[in-house]
Enzyme design. Structure first.
Site, PDB file in Angstrom:
ATOM      1  N   GLY A 168     -10.541 -84.423  86.944  1.00  0.00           N
ATOM      2  CA  GLY A 168     -10.892 -85.769  87.383  1.00  0.00           C
ATOM      3  C   GLY A 168     -12.075 -86.290  86.603  1.00  0.00           C
ATOM      4  CG  ASP A 197     -16.982 -77.968  84.609  1.00  0.00           C
ATOM      5  OD1 ASP A 197     -17.129 -77.546  83.438  1.00  0.00           O
ATOM      6  OD2 ASP A 197     -16.538 -79.104  84.868  1.00  0.00           O
ATOM      7  CB  SER A 241     -15.975 -81.444  90.967  1.00  0.00           C
ATOM      8  OG  SER A 241     -16.936 -81.261  89.965  1.00  0.00           O
ATOM      9  CD  GLU A 262     -13.649 -77.560  84.310  1.00  0.00           C
ATOM     10  OE1 GLU A 262     -13.582 -77.238  85.524  1.00  0.00           O
ATOM     11  OE2 GLU A 262     -13.575 -78.722  83.922  1.00  0.00           O
ATOM     12  CE  LYS A 270     -19.046 -80.924  86.982  1.00  0.00           C
ATOM     13  NZ  LYS A 270     -18.210 -81.051  85.778  1.00  0.00           N
ATOM     14  CG  ASP A 304     -12.918 -80.720  80.994  1.00  0.00           C
ATOM     15  OD1 ASP A 304     -12.324 -81.610  80.360  1.00  0.00           O
ATOM     16  OD2 ASP A 304     -13.692 -81.010  81.942  1.00  0.00           O
ATOM     17  CE  LYS A 307     -11.878 -83.666  83.394  1.00  0.00           C
ATOM     18  NZ  LYS A 307     -13.304 -83.677  83.013  1.00  0.00           N
TER      19      LYS A 307
HETATM   20  O1  OSB Z   1     -16.223 -81.823  83.638  1.00  0.00           O
HETATM   21  O2  OSB Z   1     -14.677 -81.956  85.034  1.00  0.00           O
HETATM   22  C1  OSB Z   1     -15.683 -82.454  84.518  1.00  0.00           C
HETATM   23  C2  OSB Z   1     -16.615 -85.723  86.265  1.00  0.00           C
HETATM   24  C3  OSB Z   1     -16.941 -86.505  85.181  1.00  0.00           C
HETATM   25  C4  OSB Z   1     -16.894 -85.959  83.923  1.00  0.00           C
HETATM   26  C5  OSB Z   1     -16.525 -84.632  83.732  1.00  0.00           C
HETATM   27  C6  OSB Z   1     -16.179 -83.831  84.829  1.00  0.00           C
HETATM   28  C7  OSB Z   1     -16.258 -84.394  86.115  1.00  0.00           C
HETATM   29  C8  OSB Z   1     -16.009 -83.629  87.327  1.00  0.00           C
HETATM   30  C9  OSB Z   1     -15.642 -84.411  88.571  1.00  0.00           C
HETATM   31  O3  OSB Z   1     -16.176 -82.428  87.431  1.00  0.00           O
HETATM   32  C10 OSB Z   1     -14.190 -84.380  88.883  1.00  0.00           C
HETATM   33  C11 OSB Z   1     -13.799 -85.416  89.905  1.00  0.00           C
HETATM   34  O4  OSB Z   1     -13.851 -85.097  91.093  1.00  0.00           O
HETATM   35  O5  OSB Z   1     -13.430 -86.539  89.517  1.00  0.00           O
HETATM   36 MG    MG Z   2     -15.045 -80.065  83.353  1.00  0.00          MG
END
Ligand code: OSB
Ligand code: MG
Length: 369
Positions: free
Chosen positions: A290, A188, A135, A213, A163, A238, A262
């Protein structure tokens, strides 16, 4: 077994690279590590609440409050034989899923260790390796993004998530698609858009993305259903899925075709497993999200991602993508097939390095009966 000892460790670890999303920039990762002991064994969990209420309402401070004032006192000294048993003692606590998940993780680990089973096997997992991706945060320029993506592709990541936000939507993704015509690519938004942006989001339909996302509100389901009817790209939820009822509403309203699971966001592994089973019956695809976890949370995510309906690559990357040093052994990417191996020792299957844990700790609190 009796819950004989609980210690909470509030820690902070510097990230290798600042992580910018539509809700803010993270340079350090604060979290709460939960240690639970019983029958001569130690179980570990990670509460993934962040320092501020930007991703969800919980913060490390609210989670510390809920854990120290309610969850730990409700569990200390109790006799349990399974995570389901432990959940009976804490079910009076409403909301606060990340705080609850932190301690529930540790109990799953403890119970798996007492049965001598890897966590994946306790959960009903079916894989020895799980497909993973990376990500990537919002970058200062499109060239900087293209360079960063190229670096991760070079390292072997087979799925790239970028993102997005209203000023960083079509052009950056179009550039990555041009550079990597065959990549598994997705976006995302972390809730940065509204239905009024449907035209902007519809432009992404031309880029053959795996999914978009969480484009809309963190608590919304109905507008996502309206938006999905206007897009060919699948919507993945999410932030909106905090509980079983949210997953049911998503299915009933057809508010998307994919769930980013998650376990922290939904209150732990038991609920994650129930949502997994519901989604599987409803033919909603799933992958493991994550939260920039330490090695403890990453191990838990990898075990969870072995369940059969986790059919898409997860946001699970090698330790070096997040931290120079971790509190467990490091995870590495299997470059040949963009997977990560599932630890095989009992429980979470990784060892916590107590000297490292102590060196990143801000405070701790211990509970005994
Ligand atoms: O929106 O998926 C998300 C990290 C922190 C909070 C929200 C998100 C994320 C990530 C990183 O996109 C995912 C990772 O590699 O841990
Ligand atoms: Mg997300």
């Amino acid at each position: 077994m009796k819950i004989e000892h609980i210690t909470l460790h509030h820690i902070s670890m510097p990230l290798v690279h600042p992580f910018r999303t539509s809700f803010g920039v993270e340079e350090e990762r604060e979290c709460i590590i939960v240690e639970v002991r019983g029958a001569g064994l130690t179980g570990w969990g990670e509460c993934v609440a962040m320092d501020g209420p930007w991703y969800s309402a919980e913060t490390t401070t609210t989670a510390w409050h809920i854990l120290t004032q309610f969850l730990c006192p409700m569990l200390i000294g109790k006799e349990i034989t399974s995570p389901a048993d432990a959940n009976k003692y804490i079910k009076r606590v409403r909301g606060n899923p990340m705080a609850r998940a932190g301690i529930e993780n540790a109990i799953w680990d403890l119970c798996a260790k007492s049965e001598g089973l890897p966590l994946a096997q306790m959960l009903g997992g079916v894989r020895e390796r799980v497909p993973v991706g990376v990500s990537i945060g919002i970058q200062p320029t499109i060239d900087a993004l293209a360079k960063r993506v190229a670096g991760f592709v070079e390292q072997g990541y087979g799925r790239i998530k970028c993102k997005i936000e209203p000023d960083w939507t079509y052009e950056p993704l179009a550039r990555i698609r041009a550079d990597f015509p065959d990549a598994l690519l997705m976006a995302d938004a972390n809730s940065a858009f509204t239905l009024a942006d449907a035209d902007l989001l519809r432009q992404l339909d031309a880029l053959d993305l795996l999914m978009i996302e969480q484009p809309l509100g963190y608590d919304d389901i109905a507008d996502h259903a309206r938006l999905q009817r206007e897009l060919t790209t699948p919507i993945c939820l999410d932030e909106s899925i905090h509980a079983i009822a949210d997953a049911q509403a998503m299915i009933d309203l057809q508010a998307g075709r994919i769930i980013n699971m998650k376990q922290g966001r939904v209150g732990g592994l038991s609920i994650a497993k129930q949502i997994h089973d519901m989604a599987q019956s409803a033919e909603i695809q799933m992958w493991c999200g994550g939260m920039l976890e330490t090695g403890i949370g990453r191990a838990i995510n990898i075990h969870l991602a072995t369940l059969p309906n986790f059919t898409l690559p997860g946001d699970i990357s090698a330790t070096e993508r997040y931290y120079h040093e971790d509190i467990t052994e490091h995870f590495v990417l299997n470059k040949a097939d963009s997977t990560m191996s599932v630890p095989t020792a009992p429980g979470i299957g990784v060892t916590v390095q107590r000297d490292r844990l102590a060196s990143v700790r801000l405070r701790q609190e211990t509970f005994v009966p």
